[in-house]
Design a protein around this motif. Structure first.
Motif, PDB file in Angstrom:
ATOM      1  N   TYR A   1       2.767  11.151   7.922  1.00  0.00           N
ATOM      2  CA  TYR A   1       1.434  11.716   7.892  1.00  0.00           C
ATOM      3  C   TYR A   1       0.702  11.121   6.698  1.00  0.00           C
ATOM      4  CZ  TYR A   1      -2.485  14.739   7.085  1.00  0.00           C
ATOM      5  OH  TYR A   1      -3.771  15.201   6.858  1.00  0.00           O
ATOM      6  N   ILE A   2      -0.458  10.544   6.993  1.00  0.00           N
ATOM      7  CA  ILE A   2      -1.282   9.996   5.920  1.00  0.00           C
ATOM      8  C   ILE A   2      -2.588  10.785   5.844  1.00  0.00           C
ATOM      9  CG2 ILE A   2      -2.437   7.952   5.013  1.00  0.00           C
ATOM     10  CD1 ILE A   2       0.679   7.861   5.025  1.00  0.00           C
ATOM     11  N   THR A   3      -3.265  10.890   6.969  1.00  0.00           N
ATOM     12  CA  THR A   3      -4.509  11.634   7.062  1.00  0.00           C
ATOM     13  C   THR A   3      -4.794  11.892   8.531  1.00  0.00           C
ATOM     14  OG1 THR A   3      -6.831  11.674   6.348  1.00  0.00           O
ATOM     15  CG2 THR A   3      -5.985   9.591   7.182  1.00  0.00           C
ATOM     16  N   GLY A   4      -5.763  12.763   8.806  1.00  0.00           N
ATOM     17  CA  GLY A   4      -6.171  12.963  10.195  1.00  0.00           C
ATOM     18  C   GLY A   4      -5.446  14.102  10.872  1.00  0.00           C
ATOM     19  N   ASP A   5      -5.130  13.931  12.131  1.00  0.00           N
ATOM     20  CA  ASP A   5      -4.526  14.954  12.965  1.00  0.00           C
ATOM     21  C   ASP A   5      -3.257  15.495  12.311  1.00  0.00           C
ATOM     22  OD1 ASP A   5      -3.749  15.096  16.544  1.00  0.00           O
ATOM     23  OD2 ASP A   5      -3.647  16.601  14.958  1.00  0.00           O
ATOM     24  N   ASN A   6      -3.151  16.825  12.254  1.00  0.00           N
ATOM     25  CA  ASN A   6      -2.008  17.431  11.566  1.00  0.00           C
ATOM     26  C   ASN A   6      -0.694  17.239  12.313  1.00  0.00           C
ATOM     27  OD1 ASN A   6      -3.642  18.307   9.507  1.00  0.00           O
ATOM     28  ND2 ASN A   6      -3.866  20.380  10.316  1.00  0.00           N
TER      29      ASN A   6
ATOM     30  N   ASN B   1      -3.515  14.536  -2.745  1.00  0.00           N
ATOM     31  CA  ASN B   1      -3.224  14.473  -1.314  1.00  0.00           C
ATOM     32  C   ASN B   1      -1.870  13.811  -1.077  1.00  0.00           C
ATOM     33  OD1 ASN B   1      -5.621  15.680  -0.471  1.00  0.00           O
ATOM     34  ND2 ASN B   1      -6.721  13.735  -0.603  1.00  0.00           N
ATOM     35  N   PRO B   2      -1.055  14.395  -0.203  1.00  0.00           N
ATOM     36  CA  PRO B   2       0.295  13.853   0.010  1.00  0.00           C
ATOM     37  C   PRO B   2       0.338  12.805   1.116  1.00  0.00           C
ATOM     38  CG  PRO B   2       0.073  15.887   1.212  1.00  0.00           C
ATOM     39  CD  PRO B   2      -1.259  15.648   0.533  1.00  0.00           C
ATOM     40  N   TYR B   3       1.235  11.881   0.950  1.00  0.00           N
ATOM     41  CA  TYR B   3       1.663  11.009   2.038  1.00  0.00           C
ATOM     42  C   TYR B   3       3.096  11.444   2.358  1.00  0.00           C
ATOM     43  CZ  TYR B   3      -2.220   8.097   0.393  1.00  0.00           C
ATOM     44  OH  TYR B   3      -3.448   7.638   0.004  1.00  0.00           O
TER      45      TYR B   3
ATOM     46  N   ARG C   1       4.986  10.924  -1.159  1.00  0.00           N
ATOM     47  CA  ARG C   1       4.319  10.157  -2.206  1.00  0.00           C
ATOM     48  C   ARG C   1       2.979  10.819  -2.438  1.00  0.00           C
ATOM     49  NH1 ARG C   1       4.810   4.144   0.042  1.00  0.00           N
ATOM     50  NH2 ARG C   1       6.328   3.256  -1.384  1.00  0.00           N
ATOM     51  N   ASP C   2       2.460  10.736  -3.666  1.00  0.00           N
ATOM     52  CA  ASP C   2       1.059  11.084  -3.831  1.00  0.00           C
ATOM     53  C   ASP C   2       0.259   9.798  -4.036  1.00  0.00           C
ATOM     54  OD1 ASP C   2       1.575  12.358  -7.182  1.00  0.00           O
ATOM     55  OD2 ASP C   2       0.994  10.338  -6.556  1.00  0.00           O
ATOM     56  N   MET C   3      -1.032   9.948  -4.204  1.00  0.00           N
ATOM     57  CA  MET C   3      -1.911   8.784  -4.189  1.00  0.00           C
ATOM     58  C   MET C   3      -1.738   7.911  -5.428  1.00  0.00           C
ATOM     59  SD  MET C   3      -5.292  10.729  -2.826  1.00  0.00           S
ATOM     60  CE  MET C   3      -6.342   9.307  -3.092  1.00  0.00           C
ATOM     61  N   ASN C   4      -0.994   8.396  -6.426  1.00  0.00           N
ATOM     62  CA  ASN C   4      -0.895   7.669  -7.686  1.00  0.00           C
ATOM     63  C   ASN C   4       0.519   7.211  -8.010  1.00  0.00           C
ATOM     64  OD1 ASN C   4      -3.699   8.142  -8.401  1.00  0.00           O
ATOM     65  ND2 ASN C   4      -3.076  10.278  -8.633  1.00  0.00           N
TER      66      ASN C   4
ATOM     67  N   GLU D   1       0.834  -1.208   0.000  1.00  0.00           N
ATOM     68  CA  GLU D   1       0.000   0.000   0.000  1.00  0.00           C
ATOM     69  C   GLU D   1       0.871   1.261   0.000  1.00  0.00           C
ATOM     70  OE1 GLU D   1      -2.201  -3.325   1.938  1.00  0.00           O
ATOM     71  OE2 GLU D   1      -0.242  -2.413   2.232  1.00  0.00           O
ATOM     72  N   LEU D   2       0.407   2.302  -0.672  1.00  0.00           N
ATOM     73  CA  LEU D   2       1.162   3.544  -0.798  1.00  0.00           C
ATOM     74  C   LEU D   2       1.355   4.258   0.539  1.00  0.00           C
ATOM     75  CD1 LEU D   2      -0.357   5.069  -4.055  1.00  0.00           C
ATOM     76  CD2 LEU D   2       1.812   3.852  -3.767  1.00  0.00           C
TER      77      LEU D   2
END
Lengths: 113, 113
Positions: free
Chosen positions: B50-55, B30-32, B94-97, A97-98
């Protein structure tokens, strides 16, 4: 639990020769990425293997090739070595997974004379 | 295309003082975001992501990082630096793609006693 292991740790080649670097991923990981890190620079993406296929490739010439085996281990081959190929070659394993972070080996330091 | 910038080649702090290592990024979606640390002649070690959620994300060894979408930044911080924190720090995105994890050029952190 062994982490990512790479071999050899150091090697010296001359221009025009060929080299093979090997990588065993962390247990449970199915994805292997290879990076080139020149002195004083960040790692540069060479390619990534998943399910024995090259899934994505960075901006490297065809002299750089790879392989992934059914046990998820991987090889990086570089043909017709140039002086500029001298670098630390890093193998990193992960889940596919990315969002997953990479786990790096200690690297193979290649010197081309 | 995704990219990462680490504007400081070197950061020097005194032991016990707070430290910040800066990172800005550019992605199409959206960045990872990831931080890694590299000790001399070693591979990279994952610190946090950081993936998502709390900054504000917390990671290994007391490090944390703050994701700021409007400033496209992901600065690494630690409230109280240790001499043993001295190392090379890399920000990555990374980006989502993209399977390609793109690294910055690195920032050398030196913590003086």
């Amino acid at each position: 639990d062994a982490g990512v292991t790479q071999s050899p740790t150091h090697l010296i080649k001359t221009r025009g020769q060929q080299v093979t670097l090997r990588c065993s991923p962390k247990s449970g990981h199915d994805t292997v990425s290879w990076y080139q890190q020149a002195l004083g620079q960040g790692p540069q993406f060479i390619f990534q293997y998943y399910e024995e296929e090259e899934r994505q490739r960075g901006n490297f010439p065809d002299r750089f090739s790879g392989h992934q085996f059914p046990n998820y281990s991987s090889e990086l081959n570089v043909n017709a070595l140039l002086l500029g190929d001298s670098a630390l070659y890093l193998c990193a394993s992960s889940l596919s997974e990315l969002t997953r972070e990479l786990f790096f080996g200690e690297g193979s330091r290649l010197t081309v004379l | 295309a995704q990219s990462v910038a680490q504007p400081e080649d070197q950061v020097n702090v005194a032991e016990g003082n707070p430290l910040t290592v800066k990172c800005t990024y550019s992605v199409s979606g959206n960045p990872y975001l990831f931080w890694y640390v590299q000790y001399p002649n070693r591979g990279l070690q994952f610190l946090l992501k950081y993936i998502t959620g709390d900054n504000l994300v917390k990671g290994s060894y007391g490090f944390e990082a703050e994701f700021n979408k409007s400033q496209t930044s992901f600065h690494l911080k630690k409230p109280s630096a240790l001499v043993s924190d001295s190392a090379l720090y890399f920000c990555a995105v990374r980006d989502m793609n993209n399977n390609d994890m793109r690294f910055g050029a690195g920032t050398r952190l030196t913590v003086k006693p």
